[in-house]
Structures are given as C-alpha cells and as structure tokens.
Design a protein around this motif. Sequence first.
Motif, PDB file in Angstrom:
ATOM      1  N   UNK A 294       0.833  -1.208   0.000  1.00 29.56           N
ATOM      2  CA  UNK A 294       0.000   0.000   0.000  1.00 29.56           C
ATOM      3  C   UNK A 294       0.866   1.255   0.000  1.00 29.56           C
ATOM      4  N   UNK A 295       0.556   2.176  -0.912  1.00 27.94           N
ATOM      5  CA  UNK A 295       1.214   3.477  -0.927  1.00 27.94           C
ATOM      6  C   UNK A 295       2.635   3.431  -1.455  1.00 27.94           C
ATOM      7  N   UNK A 296       3.296   4.598  -1.362  1.00 25.92           N
ATOM      8  CA  UNK A 296       4.658   4.723  -1.885  1.00 25.92           C
ATOM      9  C   UNK A 296       5.708   4.236  -0.903  1.00 25.92           C
ATOM     10  N   UNK A 297       5.294   3.884   0.318  1.00 22.93           N
ATOM     11  CA  UNK A 297       6.276   3.470   1.317  1.00 22.93           C
ATOM     12  C   UNK A 297       7.035   2.225   0.882  1.00 22.93           C
ATOM     13  N   UNK A 298       6.314   1.267   0.262  1.00 22.76           N
ATOM     14  CA  UNK A 298       6.972   0.031  -0.151  1.00 22.76           C
ATOM     15  C   UNK A 298       8.061   0.308  -1.178  1.00 22.76           C
ATOM     16  N   UNK A 299       7.772   1.212  -2.126  1.00 22.75           N
ATOM     17  CA  UNK A 299       8.755   1.478  -3.179  1.00 22.75           C
ATOM     18  C   UNK A 299       9.967   2.221  -2.617  1.00 22.75           C
ATOM     19  N   UNK A 300       9.769   3.063  -1.605  1.00 18.22           N
ATOM     20  CA  UNK A 300      10.912   3.686  -0.935  1.00 18.22           C
ATOM     21  C   UNK A 300      11.772   2.631  -0.240  1.00 18.22           C
ATOM     22  N   UNK A 301      11.105   1.680   0.414  1.00 23.03           N
ATOM     23  CA  UNK A 301      11.838   0.608   1.099  1.00 23.03           C
ATOM     24  C   UNK A 301      12.571  -0.264   0.085  1.00 23.03           C
TER      25      UNK A 301
ATOM     26  N   UNK B 210      19.477  -0.238  -3.508  1.00 25.70           N
ATOM     27  CA  UNK B 210      20.681   0.614  -3.480  1.00 25.70           C
ATOM     28  C   UNK B 210      21.713   0.043  -2.522  1.00 25.70           C
ATOM     29  N   UNK B 211      21.264  -0.274  -1.315  1.00 22.36           N
ATOM     30  CA  UNK B 211      22.176  -0.815  -0.299  1.00 22.36           C
ATOM     31  C   UNK B 211      22.801  -2.129  -0.771  1.00 22.36           C
ATOM     32  N   UNK B 212      21.997  -2.986  -1.404  1.00 18.67           N
ATOM     33  CA  UNK B 212      22.493  -4.306  -1.805  1.00 18.67           C
ATOM     34  C   UNK B 212      23.430  -4.219  -3.003  1.00 18.67           C
ATOM     35  N   UNK B 213      22.991  -3.543  -4.064  1.00 19.73           N
ATOM     36  CA  UNK B 213      23.785  -3.525  -5.301  1.00 19.73           C
ATOM     37  C   UNK B 213      25.087  -2.748  -5.098  1.00 19.73           C
ATOM     38  N   UNK B 214      24.979  -1.527  -4.556  1.00 19.86           N
ATOM     39  CA  UNK B 214      26.179  -0.712  -4.364  1.00 19.86           C
ATOM     40  C   UNK B 214      27.095  -1.346  -3.310  1.00 19.86           C
ATOM     41  N   UNK B 215      26.512  -1.869  -2.239  1.00 18.66           N
ATOM     42  CA  UNK B 215      27.322  -2.507  -1.214  1.00 18.66           C
ATOM     43  C   UNK B 215      28.033  -3.750  -1.726  1.00 18.66           C
ATOM     44  N   UNK B 216      27.343  -4.559  -2.531  1.00 19.79           N
ATOM     45  CA  UNK B 216      27.959  -5.776  -3.068  1.00 19.79           C
ATOM     46  C   UNK B 216      29.079  -5.442  -4.040  1.00 19.79           C
ATOM     47  N   UNK B 217      28.792  -4.590  -5.016  1.00 19.82           N
ATOM     48  CA  UNK B 217      29.816  -4.237  -6.006  1.00 19.82           C
ATOM     49  C   UNK B 217      30.988  -3.511  -5.331  1.00 19.82           C
TER      50      UNK B 217
ATOM     51  N   UNK C  82      21.698  -1.115  13.845  1.00 20.63           N
ATOM     52  CA  UNK C  82      22.603  -0.545  14.842  1.00 20.63           C
ATOM     53  C   UNK C  82      23.011   0.882  14.487  1.00 20.63           C
ATOM     54  N   UNK C  83      23.172   1.172  13.193  1.00 22.69           N
ATOM     55  CA  UNK C  83      23.653   2.491  12.786  1.00 22.69           C
ATOM     56  C   UNK C  83      22.543   3.545  12.804  1.00 22.69           C
ATOM     57  N   UNK C  84      21.388   3.209  12.266  1.00 28.69           N
ATOM     58  CA  UNK C  84      20.326   4.220  12.122  1.00 28.69           C
ATOM     59  C   UNK C  84      18.985   3.782  12.679  1.00 28.69           C
ATOM     60  N   UNK C  85      18.823   2.512  12.997  1.00 25.14           N
ATOM     61  CA  UNK C  85      17.515   2.039  13.440  1.00 25.14           C
ATOM     62  C   UNK C  85      16.481   2.026  12.328  1.00 25.14           C
ATOM     63  N   UNK C  86      16.945   2.132  11.066  1.00 24.58           N
ATOM     64  CA  UNK C  86      16.022   2.151   9.935  1.00 24.58           C
ATOM     65  C   UNK C  86      15.449   3.530   9.654  1.00 24.58           C
ATOM     66  N   UNK C  87      15.979   4.579  10.288  1.00 25.74           N
ATOM     67  CA  UNK C  87      15.469   5.939  10.080  1.00 25.74           C
ATOM     68  C   UNK C  87      16.247   6.637   8.962  1.00 25.74           C
ATOM     69  N   UNK C  88      15.781   7.835   8.594  1.00 25.68           N
ATOM     70  CA  UNK C  88      16.443   8.691   7.599  1.00 25.68           C
ATOM     71  C   UNK C  88      16.607   7.989   6.255  1.00 25.68           C
ATOM     72  N   UNK C  89      15.572   7.269   5.821  1.00 23.95           N
ATOM     73  CA  UNK C  89      15.605   6.643   4.501  1.00 23.95           C
ATOM     74  C   UNK C  89      16.446   5.396   4.421  1.00 23.95           C
ATOM     75  N   UNK C  90      16.749   4.741   5.544  1.00 21.16           N
ATOM     76  CA  UNK C  90      17.555   3.514   5.530  1.00 21.16           C
ATOM     77  C   UNK C  90      16.731   2.276   5.872  1.00 21.16           C
TER      78      UNK C  90
END
Length: 412
Positions: A182-189, A195-202, A356-364
Amino acid sequence: MPVAGPPRGRGPLARGEARLAWGLLMPTVLIVSAVVILPLLAIFWISVKPVQLSDLRPPALVLREDLRRVEAPGDAGTWRFRLRNSSPDRPLRGVSFADAVPPGLTPGSLPEPCAMADNRLTCTFGEVPGGWRERIEVPVTAGPGFDPALRVQDTAPATTAEATSVLTDATFTLQNFARVFDGAEFWDVLYATLFYTVVGTIGAIVMGLFAALLLDKSFRGQGILRGLYLFPYVAPVIAVAFAWIILFDPFSGSANALLIRMGMTEDAINFFGERPLALIMVTVFEIWRYFPLSFLFILARIQSIPADMYEAADMDGASPFQQFAWLSLPQLLGILSVLFLLRFIWTFNKFDDIFLLTGGNAGTRTLTVNVYEQAFAISNIGAGAAVAVVIFGCLLLFSALFFRFISREEGL
C-alpha cells in the motif's frame, strides 16, 4: 545375426550402488529438507493469516481469587473471583469455573450465574467475547471453624474454556500483502534495499579486488598488513557500529571536527540522520566491513594463476594494465561471479548493521528492517511474514536470473 556392441543402460551392480547411495543420503536429505522447508512453509502460512503478536498464545481464561474483610471467626466479607479473557479479540466458549467452599465459611446469596451444590460453587458463563472481564463476589460469613491463616489462593479453582487459534483455524486474508504494497512506502523501502544491496555488493568486491592486487606481491610486513585488512570482518559488529556512530557524531565526532577545521563545511553534518546521506553512509559501512571476505577469495585465486603467463606477457611488452585486463581479469571472473552471488544474497538479508547504525530511520529502512518493524514494533506478525515472503520472492528471482545468464558465462 545380432551385432555386438557396447552395453547400454545401467547394469544390476550400478543400480544396486545407486540404491545404496540414496539410502545412505536419504536421512541427511530429509533432515536438511525439514530444517529448510518447514520454516519456509510456516512463513508462507502466517503471511496469509491475520495474526497479531498477542495471538501467538492461544486465548485462555485468567482467574484470580481472594478473600476480603474476613480475618477471624465472626467476620462477614466477600469471596471474590476476577476473570478475564486473555485475548483482546478472540472469543472463548464454554467458560465456567468451580471451587470448593473454604472450611469455616458460610456463603450467602449467590450472584448470577453461579450455583451451589455439595458445598461446591459453580459459575457458568457460556461464550464470552474478546477482552471480556467479569467479577464475582460471593458474601460469606466466617464460622467458629474458620482458620485465620487460610489462603484461598493456595487452591486453584477448576476452570473450563475452549478457543480456536488464528494460526490453525480456517481464517485467511490477503490484507497483509495489501498492507505491504500500500502506498509509496513500499517502493521507498525497495529502493533503499536495492541501493544498499547492489552498491554494497559491487563496492565490497571492487575494494577487495584492489586490496588483493596490492598485497599480491611479497614485501616486508605483508603478513601484518593482511591481518589488519581482516580486522573489519572479524571485529564484533556492535563494537565497530558504535565506533562509526561516535566517529561521525554531529556534536562530538572527530570527522565533523576535521571537516570544519579544514574549512570544508561550516556546520556539523548529521551523517546518520539526514537523507540521502544516511543511506550512503550505511552502504559505505557495508563495503568497509565486508571487503575482507572478497579480498581473501580473490587473493587466493590470483596466487593460483601460473606466473609463466605474466612472464610471457612481459616478453611481449604488455603493460601492467593490459596484463590485468587480458590475463588476470578473465581468470578471476569465476570467483567474482560467485562472490557477487553470495554477497548479494547476504547483503539483501542484512539487518543488524543498518539497525545498529540508524535504526532504519532517515531513509535507511530496508525490507529486513521492515520485517522487524511490522512484526515487533507494530505487533503485526502476519504483515512481517508477508514482507519476508516478498524478500524470498526477490532473492528467488535474482537467483534464477543469475543461474540463467551469468553462471553459464562463467561455467558455474
């Protein structure tokens, strides 16, 4: 006349060996399948059930009993029972309780729906809704045989109550998936996760490749430097995560003090509290923490490449970059593709570093953090399981594409 030729098919000995091999392997196959498949089936089952965290325990009748204002023979008081349904929304059927009258007490008039028979109190309530609470007070008088030390709490009344569990009944729903999408929240997540997976892996693989190339040659102190390179991977994640938080703290962090002193910024930067910087920082942490694994794999593969190939390339006048591009890189593609597969799956499932770093806040907030928030912060176990099913679908799609295209190119 029959024509002689090589035997076709498997003989009796080969079939017997195959049956013996399957017989020896079958216990292991069954145990591994049970460990892997049963939890997976449980997640799929819960994802289509309207399950809250409070529903993990089946509804039950909770009863408390006490004696009020009766302390000595001749006192008049009440024999009190407090009952409630432990579930806020699930009904209980056939609710009743029965208790023997304590010695020395004489009950007075009984409230509805209680009755007395053979010096035993019985109260029947039938079906009660979720969140139901009831108080039964029976007037009593203490006779000469009353013991002041009597504790009615020491003898538990007999109770009856039946209830169905939402985990096992026939109630199904797709609201968990509707809530997830529901809503745009899923697409932000999903964007943060990719981003975290692809950039972090490469990034971890590229950084590991550079580190392996740097430490491939023998020099004094090579062993010590290799050990230092492994520090981010072997250090406890809780320790290094808080070290990063302190280092980049906007009020007392050394990084902000250095940037301000160098004149690169006038105000302190909140590295783990601003969008999109927080997502970039947790991705950099992922690269820094897990590049040693890529470094070890790649270094081992580089050292297995025959040295005479590089000697022949030197004689042909190939530059170091040409040797890397046309000799080293083709030899490394197999291990790089394996590392990409493993790191992608592990990073996609990563939870502790981000939390541990952000608690999932600030777009993480990634999908794994979303599982935790849905299941435990909002107490919606069904929605959390639905997010877990989405994660499983994403990784299944990635694995299918990997083995369909990349693995064939690298002969995996």
